[in-house]
Design a protein around this motif. Structure first.
Motif, PDB file in Angstrom:
ATOM      1  N   ALA A 163      49.130  42.671  39.360  1.00 20.71           N
ATOM      2  CA  ALA A 163      48.994  41.385  40.050  1.00 20.71           C
ATOM      3  C   ALA A 163      47.591  40.806  39.891  1.00 20.71           C
ATOM      4  CB  ALA A 163      49.328  41.553  41.531  1.00 20.71           C
ATOM      5  N   LEU A 164      46.572  41.644  40.025  1.00 24.36           N
ATOM      6  CA  LEU A 164      45.190  41.162  39.900  1.00 24.36           C
ATOM      7  C   LEU A 164      44.873  40.737  38.467  1.00 24.36           C
ATOM      8  CD1 LEU A 164      43.334  43.737  42.171  1.00 24.36           C
ATOM      9  CD2 LEU A 164      43.541  41.270  42.583  1.00 24.36           C
ATOM     10  N   GLN A 165      45.356  41.493  37.486  1.00 24.50           N
ATOM     11  CA  GLN A 165      45.127  41.128  36.081  1.00 24.50           C
ATOM     12  C   GLN A 165      45.810  39.803  35.754  1.00 24.50           C
ATOM     13  OE1 GLN A 165      43.319  42.074  33.574  1.00 24.50           O
ATOM     14  NE2 GLN A 165      42.536  44.037  34.288  1.00 24.50           N
ATOM     15  N   ARG A 166      47.062  39.701  36.163  1.00 25.87           N
ATOM     16  CA  ARG A 166      47.848  38.494  35.856  1.00 25.87           C
ATOM     17  C   ARG A 166      47.259  37.257  36.539  1.00 25.87           C
ATOM     18  NH1 ARG A 166      52.643  40.366  37.214  1.00 25.87           N
ATOM     19  NH2 ARG A 166      52.370  39.807  39.399  1.00 25.87           N
ATOM     20  N   GLY A 167      46.888  37.394  37.799  1.00 23.77           N
ATOM     21  CA  GLY A 167      46.449  36.232  38.554  1.00 23.77           C
ATOM     22  C   GLY A 167      44.974  35.889  38.458  1.00 23.77           C
ATOM     23  N   GLU A 183      39.609  34.145  45.872  1.00 28.63           N
ATOM     24  CA  GLU A 183      40.901  33.782  45.287  1.00 28.63           C
ATOM     25  C   GLU A 183      41.800  35.016  45.124  1.00 28.63           C
ATOM     26  OE1 GLU A 183      39.949  31.958  41.567  1.00 28.63           O
ATOM     27  OE2 GLU A 183      38.805  30.346  42.501  1.00 28.63           O
ATOM     28  N   ALA A 184      41.189  36.151  44.826  1.00 23.97           N
ATOM     29  CA  ALA A 184      41.952  37.369  44.529  1.00 23.97           C
ATOM     30  C   ALA A 184      42.396  38.130  45.781  1.00 23.97           C
ATOM     31  CB  ALA A 184      41.120  38.291  43.638  1.00 23.97           C
ATOM     32  N   ARG A 185      41.697  37.952  46.889  1.00 22.99           N
ATOM     33  CA  ARG A 185      42.052  38.714  48.105  1.00 22.99           C
ATOM     34  C   ARG A 185      43.505  38.519  48.529  1.00 22.99           C
ATOM     35  NH1 ARG A 185      36.422  38.517  50.513  1.00 22.99           N
ATOM     36  NH2 ARG A 185      35.847  40.710  50.411  1.00 22.99           N
ATOM     37  N   GLY A 232      31.273  35.232  41.661  1.00 23.01           N
ATOM     38  CA  GLY A 232      31.965  36.462  42.040  1.00 23.01           C
ATOM     39  C   GLY A 232      32.631  36.351  43.391  1.00 23.01           C
ATOM     40  N   LEU A 233      31.924  35.742  44.350  1.00 18.56           N
ATOM     41  CA  LEU A 233      32.501  35.557  45.681  1.00 18.56           C
ATOM     42  C   LEU A 233      33.701  34.605  45.638  1.00 18.56           C
ATOM     43  CD1 LEU A 233      29.281  35.369  47.868  1.00 18.56           C
ATOM     44  CD2 LEU A 233      31.011  37.187  47.890  1.00 18.56           C
ATOM     45  N   ALA A 234      33.601  33.579  44.806  1.00 17.25           N
ATOM     46  CA  ALA A 234      34.710  32.632  44.680  1.00 17.25           C
ATOM     47  C   ALA A 234      35.939  33.326  44.092  1.00 17.25           C
ATOM     48  CB  ALA A 234      34.301  31.443  43.812  1.00 17.25           C
ATOM     49  N   LEU A 235      35.736  34.112  43.023  1.00 12.59           N
ATOM     50  CA  LEU A 235      36.851  34.828  42.407  1.00 12.59           C
ATOM     51  C   LEU A 235      37.432  35.849  43.383  1.00 12.59           C
ATOM     52  CD1 LEU A 235      38.638  35.380  39.972  1.00 12.59           C
ATOM     53  CD2 LEU A 235      36.860  36.938  39.120  1.00 12.59           C
TER      54      LEU A 235
END
Length: 162
Positions: free
Chosen positions: A32-36, A116-118, A110-113
């Protein structure tokens, strides 16, 4: 004790079940993390750990502490930090009080990504646990994981050093 000792067999069985649960969760969240977001589970974990740093005594982690927090060797952690630094997601800097100490901090990007990933990570974790709970051998472990309530740690939305 003989290898067929019931206590050892139960212990080994429990360990295998825990390992299976971990593997399933990690594989599902990795996908999920790789794809998104183009992140591995290790990269996500590193960004998450570093986002919880703060200014002041004991607020920043040295590379050894980071390695312990993400459960990697120091050399593997250094390679991971370098990859994320090359992507502009982390920065390294010298400690003000001990020039031998090197700290790592999350950049704005990094914080923005991470932000988004959380939700992706949380959803994937929930999906993996729901699926695992259907397996009678894993269900007790899933319940144990769901009952864990770690102490709250602050999450920064802006880096303290750049």
């Amino acid at each position: 004790m003989p290898a067929t000792d019931p206590a050892l067999t139960a212990l080994a069985h429990g360990w295998c079940a825990l390992s299976l649960l971990h593997g399933r969760i990690e594989a599902h969240t990795e996908k999920a993390l790789q794809r998104g977001h183009g992140l591995s589970v290790r990269e996500y974990s590193l960004l998450d750990v570093l986002s919880r740093q703060h200014d002041g005594p004991g607020g920043h982690l040295q590379m050894k502490q980071v390695a312990d927090a993400v459960v990697l060797s120091q050399s593997a952690t250094t390679r991971l930090v370098t990859r994320l630094e090359d992507r502009g997601l982390l920065t390294r800097y010298l400690c003000d009080t001990d020039r031998r100490g090197i700290y790592t901090d999350v950049t704005e990007a990094g914080l923005a990504l991470l932000g988004e990933a959380r939700p992706t990570h949380t959803a994937a974790l929930g999906e993996a646990l729901t699926e695992a709970a259907r397996n009678p051998e894993l269900a007790p472990l899933v319940r144990a994981v769901e009952e864990l309530r770690p102490t709250a740690r602050p999450v920064r939305t802006h880096p303290t050093h750049e």
